[in-house]
Write an enzyme that holds these catalytic residues in place. Sequence first.
Site, PDB file in Angstrom:
ATOM      1  N   ASP A  95       1.755   8.425   4.522  1.00 36.45           N
ATOM      2  CA  ASP A  95       2.864   7.512   4.813  1.00 36.45           C
ATOM      3  C   ASP A  95       2.841   7.250   6.315  1.00 36.45           C
ATOM      4  O   ASP A  95       2.670   8.202   7.100  1.00 36.45           O
ATOM      5  CB  ASP A  95       4.191   8.168   4.398  1.00 36.45           C
ATOM      6  CG  ASP A  95       5.341   7.177   4.319  1.00 36.45           C
ATOM      7  OD1 ASP A  95       5.970   7.095   3.244  1.00 36.45           O
ATOM      8  OD2 ASP A  95       5.612   6.478   5.323  1.00 36.45           O
ATOM      9  N   LEU A 144       5.370   6.132   7.981  1.00 37.71           N
ATOM     10  CA  LEU A 144       6.757   6.263   8.432  1.00 37.71           C
ATOM     11  C   LEU A 144       7.316   4.946   8.972  1.00 37.71           C
ATOM     12  O   LEU A 144       8.273   4.955   9.747  1.00 37.71           O
ATOM     13  CB  LEU A 144       6.898   7.392   9.482  1.00 37.71           C
ATOM     14  CG  LEU A 144       6.475   8.785   9.007  1.00 37.71           C
ATOM     15  CD1 LEU A 144       6.741   9.830  10.103  1.00 37.71           C
ATOM     16  CD2 LEU A 144       7.221   9.192   7.724  1.00 37.71           C
ATOM     17  N   THR A 197       8.907   2.808   7.187  1.00 35.29           N
ATOM     18  CA  THR A 197      10.264   2.769   6.621  1.00 35.29           C
ATOM     19  C   THR A 197      10.684   4.135   6.069  1.00 35.29           C
ATOM     20  O   THR A 197      11.853   4.343   5.786  1.00 35.29           O
ATOM     21  CB  THR A 197      10.377   1.720   5.474  1.00 35.29           C
ATOM     22  OG1 THR A 197       9.331   1.966   4.524  1.00 35.29           O
ATOM     23  CG2 THR A 197      10.252   0.304   6.009  1.00 35.29           C
ATOM     24  N   GLY A 198       9.753   5.047   5.923  1.00 40.53           N
ATOM     25  CA  GLY A 198      10.079   6.368   5.369  1.00 40.53           C
ATOM     26  C   GLY A 198      10.534   7.346   6.442  1.00 40.53           C
ATOM     27  O   GLY A 198      10.660   6.999   7.623  1.00 40.53           O
ATOM     28  N   ASP A 238      -1.531   4.938   8.200  1.00 41.43           N
ATOM     29  CA  ASP A 238      -1.526   3.724   7.396  1.00 41.43           C
ATOM     30  C   ASP A 238      -2.510   3.903   6.233  1.00 41.43           C
ATOM     31  O   ASP A 238      -3.675   4.244   6.461  1.00 41.43           O
ATOM     32  CB  ASP A 238      -1.957   2.570   8.322  1.00 41.43           C
ATOM     33  CG  ASP A 238      -1.949   1.216   7.630  1.00 41.43           C
ATOM     34  OD1 ASP A 238      -1.969   1.178   6.387  1.00 41.43           O
ATOM     35  OD2 ASP A 238      -1.937   0.211   8.359  1.00 41.43           O
ATOM     36  N   ALA A 294       4.682   0.345   0.297  1.00 42.11           N
ATOM     37  CA  ALA A 294       4.797  -1.111   0.184  1.00 42.11           C
ATOM     38  C   ALA A 294       5.921  -1.614   1.075  1.00 42.11           C
ATOM     39  O   ALA A 294       6.812  -0.852   1.460  1.00 42.11           O
ATOM     40  CB  ALA A 294       5.094  -1.509  -1.258  1.00 42.11           C
ATOM     41  N   TYR A 333       7.764 -11.235  -2.277  1.00 40.73           N
ATOM     42  CA  TYR A 333       7.628  -9.819  -2.622  1.00 40.73           C
ATOM     43  C   TYR A 333       7.086  -9.673  -4.052  1.00 40.73           C
ATOM     44  O   TYR A 333       6.079  -8.982  -4.292  1.00 40.73           O
ATOM     45  CB  TYR A 333       8.990  -9.121  -2.481  1.00 40.73           C
ATOM     46  CG  TYR A 333       9.056  -7.776  -3.151  1.00 40.73           C
ATOM     47  CD1 TYR A 333       8.298  -6.713  -2.678  1.00 40.73           C
ATOM     48  CD2 TYR A 333       9.876  -7.580  -4.270  1.00 40.73           C
ATOM     49  CE1 TYR A 333       8.347  -5.473  -3.320  1.00 40.73           C
ATOM     50  CE2 TYR A 333       9.939  -6.362  -4.893  1.00 40.73           C
ATOM     51  CZ  TYR A 333       9.168  -5.310  -4.422  1.00 40.73           C
ATOM     52  OH  TYR A 333       9.217  -4.107  -5.054  1.00 40.73           O
ATOM     53  N   ASN A 362      16.374  -1.806 -11.486  1.00 41.08           N
ATOM     54  CA  ASN A 362      17.105  -1.427 -10.262  1.00 41.08           C
ATOM     55  C   ASN A 362      17.199   0.093 -10.139  1.00 41.08           C
ATOM     56  O   ASN A 362      18.044   0.721 -10.782  1.00 41.08           O
ATOM     57  CB  ASN A 362      18.482  -2.082 -10.267  1.00 41.08           C
ATOM     58  CG  ASN A 362      18.366  -3.570  -9.982  1.00 41.08           C
ATOM     59  OD1 ASN A 362      17.801  -4.319 -10.777  1.00 41.08           O
ATOM     60  ND2 ASN A 362      18.856  -3.986  -8.849  1.00 41.08           N
ATOM     61  N   MET A 383      30.264  -9.596  -2.510  1.00 42.85           N
ATOM     62  CA  MET A 383      29.674  -9.877  -3.837  1.00 42.85           C
ATOM     63  C   MET A 383      28.973 -11.227  -3.743  1.00 42.85           C
ATOM     64  O   MET A 383      29.634 -12.257  -3.519  1.00 42.85           O
ATOM     65  CB  MET A 383      30.770  -9.918  -4.909  1.00 42.85           C
ATOM     66  CG  MET A 383      31.480  -8.582  -5.073  1.00 42.85           C
ATOM     67  SD  MET A 383      32.690  -8.630  -6.424  1.00 42.85           S
ATOM     68  CE  MET A 383      33.949  -9.677  -5.703  1.00 42.85           C
TER      69      MET A 383
END
Length: 320
Positions: A31, A33, A35-36, A51, A72, A138, A167, A202
């Site tokens: 990873d 990192l 986004t992790g 990477d 991803a 995406y 989801n 919403m």
Amino acid sequence: MKLLVTGGAGYVGSVCAARLVESGHEVVVVDDLSTGHADAVPQGCRFVEADVAEVAGSVLAERFDGVLHFAAKSLVGESMVDPRKYWEGNVVTSLRLLEAMRENGTPRLVFSSTAATYGEPDSVPIPETAPTAPTNTYGATKLAIDQAITSYASAHGLAAVSLRYFNVAGAHGQFGERHTVETHLIPIVLQVALGQRDQVQMYGTDWPTPDGTCVRDYIHVTDLADAHLLSLQHAEPGTHRIYNLGNGTGFSVKQVIDTCREVTGHSIPAAVAPRREGDPASLVASSQRARDELGWTPHRADLTTIVQDAWNFAGLGRPA
Ligand code: UDP
């Protein structure tokens, strides 16, 4: 099995890595990192901070039994304004990984695909035979990777499974969702309950749904992880199988907010906002194929359980 988990410092990747370690597998996480979080990599995993596109070849030179590919880019809105990041980060990286697997004879792949490959469905629940027509970049990149995997399975004998997530929500104990830029409904609503936001918006109350808000199929991340373990067992050489993963029950945005109010005891103010571009009105999975072929059964299908686990995780107060 000895397994490479790409993206194992992210939300779904870290939960799956934890489940794999709990089940006795040897796990290496790669990873970058971007986004992790390093502290999300489960104990017992070897962690390579890099990477995937750059190190897949050298890492897989050690003998592995399989790869679970989670790494991803996954923000729909960002994919529409910065497509290069998605075609390169998702498609090019995945091709490098597939090539590294081929060169090193890695036999199995489980890939994180998405309901976004279907776009606006003709009808729900959505089976795997539904037409694929992504409405955003995406989803288009994930579909392109699915198609590349099909080619590699038939040409090179790869045993491959793509899991199309609906989801994903909830948490697996200390492993949960903490995005720096949070766009997902349940964590946003819980941020209101935690006092980190004033209200939830919403996105549209004039959709053609029973209460006018969008309907989604929320699946517990632990149930999702279980499907990955089953996929590793059932993957067959030269075959690429695709499975939808959801509970088969849709909940509206208003129903999700109400459930969060019940679980947290907070009033959670909600405001009406314009529709979000690219949102289908209703996405609900038919997961019959996963049940029939993988023997998968979700054990935490109840929305209250999903929200309660996400709320328990949010209470741990980990930084985003
Ligand atoms: N949503 C919303 N307000 C928010 C975030 C999401 O109304 O602040 C809605 C969104 O339009 C969609 C549903 O909640 O109908 C689930 O969105 P999310 O981003 O969690 O997942 P998606 O279905 O886009 O993968």
